[in-house]
Design a protein around this motif. Structure first.
Motif, PDB file in Angstrom:
ATOM      1  N   LEU A 107       0.878  -1.156  -0.135  1.00  0.00           N
ATOM      2  CA  LEU A 107      -0.126  -0.069  -0.068  1.00  0.00           C
ATOM      3  C   LEU A 107       0.723   1.215   0.142  1.00  0.00           C
ATOM      4  O   LEU A 107       0.705   2.210  -0.834  1.00  0.00           O
ATOM      5  CB  LEU A 107      -0.949  -0.126   1.380  1.00  0.00           C
ATOM      6  N   ASP A 108       1.878   1.387   0.949  1.00  0.00           N
ATOM      7  CA  ASP A 108       2.948   2.337   0.721  1.00  0.00           C
ATOM      8  C   ASP A 108       3.441   2.785  -0.731  1.00  0.00           C
ATOM      9  O   ASP A 108       3.444   3.723  -1.020  1.00  0.00           O
ATOM     10  CB  ASP A 108       4.073   1.964   1.696  1.00  0.00           C
ATOM     11  N   ARG A 109       3.608   1.627  -1.104  1.00  0.00           N
ATOM     12  CA  ARG A 109       4.268   1.899  -2.685  1.00  0.00           C
ATOM     13  C   ARG A 109       3.240   2.334  -3.605  1.00  0.00           C
ATOM     14  O   ARG A 109       3.501   3.261  -4.551  1.00  0.00           O
ATOM     15  CB  ARG A 109       4.800   0.286  -2.934  1.00  0.00           C
ATOM     16  N   GLN A 110       2.002   1.893  -3.466  1.00  0.00           N
ATOM     17  CA  GLN A 110       0.962   2.468  -4.435  1.00  0.00           C
ATOM     18  C   GLN A 110       0.822   3.797  -4.077  1.00  0.00           C
ATOM     19  O   GLN A 110       0.362   4.398  -5.187  1.00  0.00           O
ATOM     20  CB  GLN A 110      -0.312   1.409  -4.158  1.00  0.00           C
ATOM     21  N   LEU A 111       0.845   4.216  -2.741  1.00  0.00           N
ATOM     22  CA  LEU A 111       0.583   5.521  -2.548  1.00  0.00           C
ATOM     23  C   LEU A 111       1.563   6.420  -2.911  1.00  0.00           C
ATOM     24  O   LEU A 111       1.288   7.430  -3.615  1.00  0.00           O
ATOM     25  CB  LEU A 111       0.446   5.616  -0.873  1.00  0.00           C
ATOM     26  N   GLU A 112       2.555   5.810  -2.772  1.00  0.00           N
ATOM     27  CA  GLU A 112       3.764   6.815  -3.371  1.00  0.00           C
ATOM     28  C   GLU A 112       3.826   6.942  -4.658  1.00  0.00           C
ATOM     29  O   GLU A 112       3.760   7.994  -5.185  1.00  0.00           O
ATOM     30  CB  GLU A 112       5.016   5.982  -3.027  1.00  0.00           C
ATOM     31  N   ASN A 119      -5.807  12.663   0.746  1.00  0.00           N
ATOM     32  CA  ASN A 119      -5.667  12.608   2.451  1.00  0.00           C
ATOM     33  C   ASN A 119      -6.454  11.604   3.013  1.00  0.00           C
ATOM     34  O   ASN A 119      -6.091  10.898   4.060  1.00  0.00           O
ATOM     35  CB  ASN A 119      -6.382  13.956   2.880  1.00  0.00           C
ATOM     36  N   ALA A 120      -7.565  11.174   2.247  1.00  0.00           N
ATOM     37  CA  ALA A 120      -8.660   9.737   2.995  1.00  0.00           C
ATOM     38  C   ALA A 120      -7.727   8.703   2.908  1.00  0.00           C
ATOM     39  O   ALA A 120      -7.678   7.781   3.682  1.00  0.00           O
ATOM     40  CB  ALA A 120      -9.820   9.880   2.087  1.00  0.00           C
ATOM     41  N   LEU A 121      -7.105   8.620   1.715  1.00  0.00           N
ATOM     42  CA  LEU A 121      -6.409   7.214   1.657  1.00  0.00           C
ATOM     43  C   LEU A 121      -5.093   7.428   2.549  1.00  0.00           C
ATOM     44  O   LEU A 121      -4.774   6.249   3.006  1.00  0.00           O
ATOM     45  CB  LEU A 121      -5.646   7.374   0.199  1.00  0.00           C
ATOM     46  N   LEU A 122      -4.372   8.470   2.667  1.00  0.00           N
ATOM     47  CA  LEU A 122      -3.387   8.578   3.859  1.00  0.00           C
ATOM     48  C   LEU A 122      -3.921   8.115   5.141  1.00  0.00           C
ATOM     49  O   LEU A 122      -3.188   7.378   5.863  1.00  0.00           O
ATOM     50  CB  LEU A 122      -2.496   9.980   3.702  1.00  0.00           C
ATOM     51  N   LEU A 123      -5.203   8.546   5.369  1.00  0.00           N
ATOM     52  CA  LEU A 123      -5.914   7.966   6.749  1.00  0.00           C
ATOM     53  C   LEU A 123      -6.094   6.819   6.735  1.00  0.00           C
ATOM     54  O   LEU A 123      -5.717   6.013   7.744  1.00  0.00           O
ATOM     55  CB  LEU A 123      -7.215   9.075   6.874  1.00  0.00           C
ATOM     56  N   ALA A 124      -6.509   6.046   5.730  1.00  0.00           N
ATOM     57  CA  ALA A 124      -6.597   4.643   5.566  1.00  0.00           C
ATOM     58  C   ALA A 124      -5.253   4.029   5.665  1.00  0.00           C
ATOM     59  O   ALA A 124      -5.495   2.853   6.353  1.00  0.00           O
ATOM     60  CB  ALA A 124      -7.522   4.485   4.164  1.00  0.00           C
ATOM     61  N   ARG A 125      -4.377   4.650   5.299  1.00  0.00           N
ATOM     62  CA  ARG A 125      -3.008   4.140   5.292  1.00  0.00           C
ATOM     63  C   ARG A 125      -2.670   3.809   6.720  1.00  0.00           C
ATOM     64  O   ARG A 125      -2.146   2.580   7.247  1.00  0.00           O
ATOM     65  CB  ARG A 125      -2.046   4.771   4.518  1.00  0.00           C
ATOM     66  N   ILE A 130      -9.551  15.829  -5.525  1.00  0.00           N
ATOM     67  CA  ILE A 130      -8.432  14.969  -5.635  1.00  0.00           C
ATOM     68  C   ILE A 130      -7.669  14.970  -4.147  1.00  0.00           C
ATOM     69  O   ILE A 130      -7.240  13.770  -3.745  1.00  0.00           O
ATOM     70  CB  ILE A 130      -7.546  15.213  -6.898  1.00  0.00           C
ATOM     71  N   GLU A 131      -7.305  16.184  -4.045  1.00  0.00           N
ATOM     72  CA  GLU A 131      -6.329  16.141  -2.650  1.00  0.00           C
ATOM     73  C   GLU A 131      -7.205  15.759  -1.674  1.00  0.00           C
ATOM     74  O   GLU A 131      -6.393  14.976  -0.830  1.00  0.00           O
ATOM     75  CB  GLU A 131      -6.020  17.597  -2.577  1.00  0.00           C
ATOM     76  N   ASN A 132      -8.425  16.126  -1.239  1.00  0.00           N
ATOM     77  CA  ASN A 132      -9.265  15.653  -0.238  1.00  0.00           C
ATOM     78  C   ASN A 132      -9.127  13.866  -0.242  1.00  0.00           C
ATOM     79  O   ASN A 132      -8.945  13.083   0.726  1.00  0.00           O
ATOM     80  CB  ASN A 132     -10.868  16.066  -0.371  1.00  0.00           C
ATOM     81  N   GLN A 133      -9.296  13.354  -1.401  1.00  0.00           N
ATOM     82  CA  GLN A 133      -9.348  11.760  -1.505  1.00  0.00           C
ATOM     83  C   GLN A 133      -8.147  11.222  -1.245  1.00  0.00           C
ATOM     84  O   GLN A 133      -7.868  10.106  -0.565  1.00  0.00           O
ATOM     85  CB  GLN A 133      -9.951  11.191  -2.936  1.00  0.00           C
ATOM     86  N   GLU A 138     -12.190  -1.023   4.704  1.00  0.00           N
ATOM     87  CA  GLU A 138     -13.314  -0.354   3.939  1.00  0.00           C
ATOM     88  C   GLU A 138     -13.010   0.850   3.358  1.00  0.00           C
ATOM     89  O   GLU A 138     -13.377   1.397   2.512  1.00  0.00           O
ATOM     90  CB  GLU A 138     -14.681  -0.548   4.559  1.00  0.00           C
ATOM     91  N   LEU A 139     -12.399   1.823   4.337  1.00  0.00           N
ATOM     92  CA  LEU A 139     -12.147   3.112   4.164  1.00  0.00           C
ATOM     93  C   LEU A 139     -11.292   3.224   2.810  1.00  0.00           C
ATOM     94  O   LEU A 139     -11.553   4.162   2.182  1.00  0.00           O
ATOM     95  CB  LEU A 139     -11.503   3.749   5.472  1.00  0.00           C
ATOM     96  N   LEU A 140     -10.237   2.440   2.965  1.00  0.00           N
ATOM     97  CA  LEU A 140      -9.390   2.499   1.876  1.00  0.00           C
ATOM     98  C   LEU A 140     -10.109   2.138   0.484  1.00  0.00           C
ATOM     99  O   LEU A 140      -9.981   3.125  -0.499  1.00  0.00           O
ATOM    100  CB  LEU A 140      -8.143   1.277   2.029  1.00  0.00           C
ATOM    101  N   THR A 141     -10.981   1.187   0.200  1.00  0.00           N
ATOM    102  CA  THR A 141     -11.842   1.127  -0.897  1.00  0.00           C
ATOM    103  C   THR A 141     -12.659   2.253  -1.192  1.00  0.00           C
ATOM    104  O   THR A 141     -12.625   2.584  -2.259  1.00  0.00           O
ATOM    105  CB  THR A 141     -12.567  -0.282  -0.721  1.00  0.00           C
ATOM    106  N   PHE A 142     -13.185   2.750  -0.179  1.00  0.00           N
ATOM    107  CA  PHE A 142     -13.991   3.721  -0.452  1.00  0.00           C
ATOM    108  C   PHE A 142     -13.436   5.063  -0.863  1.00  0.00           C
ATOM    109  O   PHE A 142     -13.911   5.621  -1.763  1.00  0.00           O
ATOM    110  CB  PHE A 142     -14.767   4.133   1.359  1.00  0.00           C
ATOM    111  N   ALA A 143     -12.165   5.531  -0.240  1.00  0.00           N
ATOM    112  CA  ALA A 143     -11.604   6.565  -0.706  1.00  0.00           C
ATOM    113  C   ALA A 143     -11.025   6.216  -2.034  1.00  0.00           C
ATOM    114  O   ALA A 143     -11.065   7.242  -2.920  1.00  0.00           O
ATOM    115  CB  ALA A 143     -10.423   7.070   0.249  1.00  0.00           C
ATOM    116  N   ALA A 144     -10.532   5.309  -2.179  1.00  0.00           N
ATOM    117  CA  ALA A 144     -10.093   4.912  -3.492  1.00  0.00           C
ATOM    118  C   ALA A 144     -11.266   4.804  -4.890  1.00  0.00           C
ATOM    119  O   ALA A 144     -10.901   5.362  -5.949  1.00  0.00           O
ATOM    120  CB  ALA A 144      -9.179   3.439  -3.725  1.00  0.00           C
TER     121      ALA A 144
END
Lengths: 147, 210
Positions: A50-55, A127-133, A122-125, A95-101
């Protein structure tokens, strides 16, 4: 073989159908329990993935409208990583990860369809992904402590 | 009394809705076709937990075609977005290939787009079943069990080759349901000795107290 209107109905027997009903095998309860336990053991590795994908996702998105990156190119690249996270998040229990993605995928879809790029959304989403991380990291840490 | 009858009824429905049979996947060859390697790995892990021993992966339609030639594949799980032209196109091609031994292979389409148009398109391409992404362990098991224990005849028509699309959930075992031709729910008979209102009240009081 029978005729039904314009089509012919053919009884089909495949190797799958003949072998899957053999005696033995795994019961539903056993199969599901075992699969869920196995997915649980994959969590630390999932956190790294997940780290790699977010990066890769963050580096694909231009930091502002002034950047001269081709929109089609970065959208396609961002979509790949976003879809990848959406498709596995809830399976791994996040679920939060899937929701934000999924939200980000929807935004990318509409931009690809010709709508002006809403960089704030886009920035908000992201940030949501980073929260899910963080949630994934906490879960894998708890899992590591337990083992 | 009504409360208990409904509970028994729901249990009976749940029993028939969930496939209880054992799946024996040992020795069967599965092919997972998805461009996301991590998704393939998760799917592999789930299938192995279900008892599958031989699982292959493909990242594109070309990979799928190559694997189908090199191995004897028994079951194909295919992403609807498989590069280059999508899993539905590939399914259509497999079903349309008259001389291929894989023309009737069970195909499960994996898709994150669950709009009715996509589901209908998958059905019309000749897919046996569709699973929504992200997959859950139980939904994948249920779909596999459905394909395994409810085999469908194929229809060979000028515009379609694939599993018979005219199938439906036949309703509840006693014929009770919401459709016009179904029986009314009131036909469900009471089983066992009836409980008095006092017994029910005391049970509910216990439950409320925890």
């Amino acid at each position: 073989m029978t005729n039904a209107g314009d089509g012919t109905i053919i009884p089909v027997s495949t190797r799958f159908h003949s072998l899957v009903t053999r005696p033995g095998g795994v019961s539903r309860e056993q199969a599901i329990q075992s699969a869920e336990a196995h997915l649980g053991t994959m969590q630390p590795q999932f956190a790294d993935w997940l780290d790699r994908q977010l990066e890769l996702l963050i580096s694909a998105i231009p930091s502002g409208q002034t950047e001269a990156t081709s929109e089609d190119k970065w959208l396609a690249a961002a979509h790949v990583h976003c879809r990848a996270m959406r498709d596995v998040g809830a399976t791994m229990g996040f679920e939060l990860l899937t929701f934000a993605a999924n939200n980000l995928c929807d935004i990318i879809d509409i931009v690809q369809a010709g709508v002006d790029c809403p960089f704030d959304a886009i920035e908000n989403q992201v940030n949501a992904l980073l929260l899910a991380r963080k949630e994934v990291a906490r879960a894998s840490l708890t899992d590591a402590r337990r083992t | 009394m009504i409360l208990l009858s409904v509970t028994v009824f729901e249990d009976r429905v749940a029993d028939t809705a969930m496939p209880r049979e054992h799946l024996n996947l040992h020795g069967l060859n599965f092919l997972i076709a998805d461009s996301n390697s991590y998704f393939c790995m998760i799917c592999q892990s789930i299938l192995r937990s279900f008892g599958a021993t031989k699982i292959y992966e493909a990242r594109s339609a070309m990979d799928v075609n190559r694997t189908l030639v090199e191995q004897r594949i028994d079951f194909l799980l295919c992403d609807s977005n498989l590069p280059p032209e999508g899993g539905l196109r590939l399914t259509h091609e497999i079903r349309g290939s008259v001389s291929s031994e894989y023309r009737t292979i069970p195909i499960l389409i994996l898709t994150s787009d669950t709009r009715i148009n996509t589901i209908n398109a998958a059905r019309d391409a000749g897919a046996n079943m569709v699973v929504a992404k992200p997959v859950s362990v139980s939904s994948l098991y249920n779909r596999l069990a459905w394909v395994a224990f409810h085999p469908r005849s194929f229809v060979d028509a000028p515009t379609y080759f694939g599993p018979d699309r005219r199938f439906k959930i036949e309703g509840y075992p006693t014929g009770v349901g919401r459709r016009k031709g179904d029986n009314d729910e009131s036909v469900v008979e009471e089983g066992g000795q009836a409980m008095g209102q006092d017994d029910i009240d005391s049970l509910l009081n216990l439950a409320r107290k925890g």
